[in-house]
Design an enzyme around this catalytic site. Structure first.
Site, PDB file in Angstrom:
ATOM      1  N   ASP A 176      -0.191   5.070   1.285  1.00 59.31           N
ATOM      2  CA  ASP A 176      -0.465   5.925   2.453  1.00 59.31           C
ATOM      3  C   ASP A 176      -0.294   5.148   3.752  1.00 59.31           C
ATOM      4  OD1 ASP A 176      -1.375   8.709   1.929  1.00 59.31           O
ATOM      5  OD2 ASP A 176      -2.804   7.725   0.605  1.00 59.31           O
ATOM      6  N   ASP A 191       0.873  -1.167   0.000  1.00 62.00           N
ATOM      7  CA  ASP A 191       0.000   0.000   0.000  1.00 62.00           C
ATOM      8  C   ASP A 191       0.921   1.232   0.000  1.00 62.00           C
ATOM      9  OD1 ASP A 191      -2.408   1.608   0.452  1.00 62.00           O
ATOM     10  OD2 ASP A 191      -1.705   1.789   2.517  1.00 62.00           O
ATOM     11  N   ASP A 235      -1.401  -0.830   6.105  1.00 57.35           N
ATOM     12  CA  ASP A 235      -1.491  -0.149   7.398  1.00 57.35           C
ATOM     13  C   ASP A 235      -2.919   0.099   7.856  1.00 57.35           C
ATOM     14  OD1 ASP A 235      -1.957   3.263   7.220  1.00 57.35           O
ATOM     15  OD2 ASP A 235      -1.902   2.020   5.414  1.00 57.35           O
TER      16      ASP A 235
END
Length: 240
Positions: free
Chosen positions: A28, A26, A187
């Site tokens: 961000d 990922d 996250d």
């Protein structure tokens, strides 16, 4: 180059992936600690639409309602009766985020180390994100990762964004790799849910979201950052 390993270690959820083919990331909160910057952008713009009677949101509210979510979902949350106005707000918020990010964006601790590990083993790699493409490409550029990722998969360019598995399934297809030989770094709960639904183990990063929220999404395990000894023990065992 492939990584071979015995598959009889049940303690390491990565062991069954040998020979490893690919690693997906990922962006961000996974490559960079961007949630605080998104939070500032929301703090800047939400009062302009009179949200919460002008009372600033808390970080907890941001995490529970915005972090890792696709902008379509954010738009519907903020403007349940005016989706187009919600999308316009999200466009303005993303522009504010890009403006703020230019000087504030920093890589997650240990990113260079895991990047070198992936490169040294000749593994395939994709960035898979719910961020708009303009944001994704900006972050990858600021972090100096333009030559690292082979493909960048954008949630709203798939039939469904995360938490649906579509973006990760598209990454598997584009790189022509197997879910049985790939793992993911994420996250957010939405991202972990998407990766697990796509059939891959997901290592969750505790860069911003609460541990209990991430655990509900069933990650393989959680790490503080890319220097966490738990990560390197698992990778070392995978290579034996």
């Amino acid at each position: 180059m492939t990584i071979s390993s015995s598959k009889n270690s049940s303690s390491n959820p990565l062991s069954r992936l040998a020979p490893l083919e690919a690693v997906f990331f990922d962006i961000d909160g996974t490559l960079c600690d961007s949630d605080p910057i998104h939070f500032i952008a929301f703090l800047e713009l939400l009062p302009q639409i009179g949200f919460n009677n002008g009372v600033p949101i808390t970080m907890q509210f941001y995490v529970e309602n915005f972090a890792g979510k696709h902008n379509d979902d954010v738009a519907r949350f903020l403007f349940p009766d005016d989706f187009e106005r919600g999308l316009k707000f999200c466009e303005d918020k993303e522009a504010a985020y890009r403006r703020l990010s230019k000087d504030k964006l920093k890589p997650v601790k240990g990113l260079d180390k895991v990047k070198k590990w992936v490169e040294d083993r000749g593994l395939r790699r994709a960035a898979v994100t719910n961020a708009p493409r303009e944001n994704a490409e900006m972050m990858i550029s600021v972090l100096g990762l333009e030559d690292f990722f082979e493909v960048v998969i954008i949630g709203n360019e798939c039939e469904h964004a995360k938490p649906h598995p579509d973006p990760y399934l598209k990454a598997l297809e584009m790189l022509n790799v197997s879910k049985d030989h790939t793992f993911i770094f994420e996250d957010s709960a939405a991202g972990i849910t998407a990766g697990v639904a796509a059939g891959m183990p997901v290592i969750g990063l505790l860069t911003g979201n609460p541990e209990e929220l991430l655990l509900e999404a069933k990650p393989a395990f959680l790490i503080k950052d890319y220097e966490d000894p738990k990560l390197w023990a698992a990778l070392e065992e995978l290579e034996k």
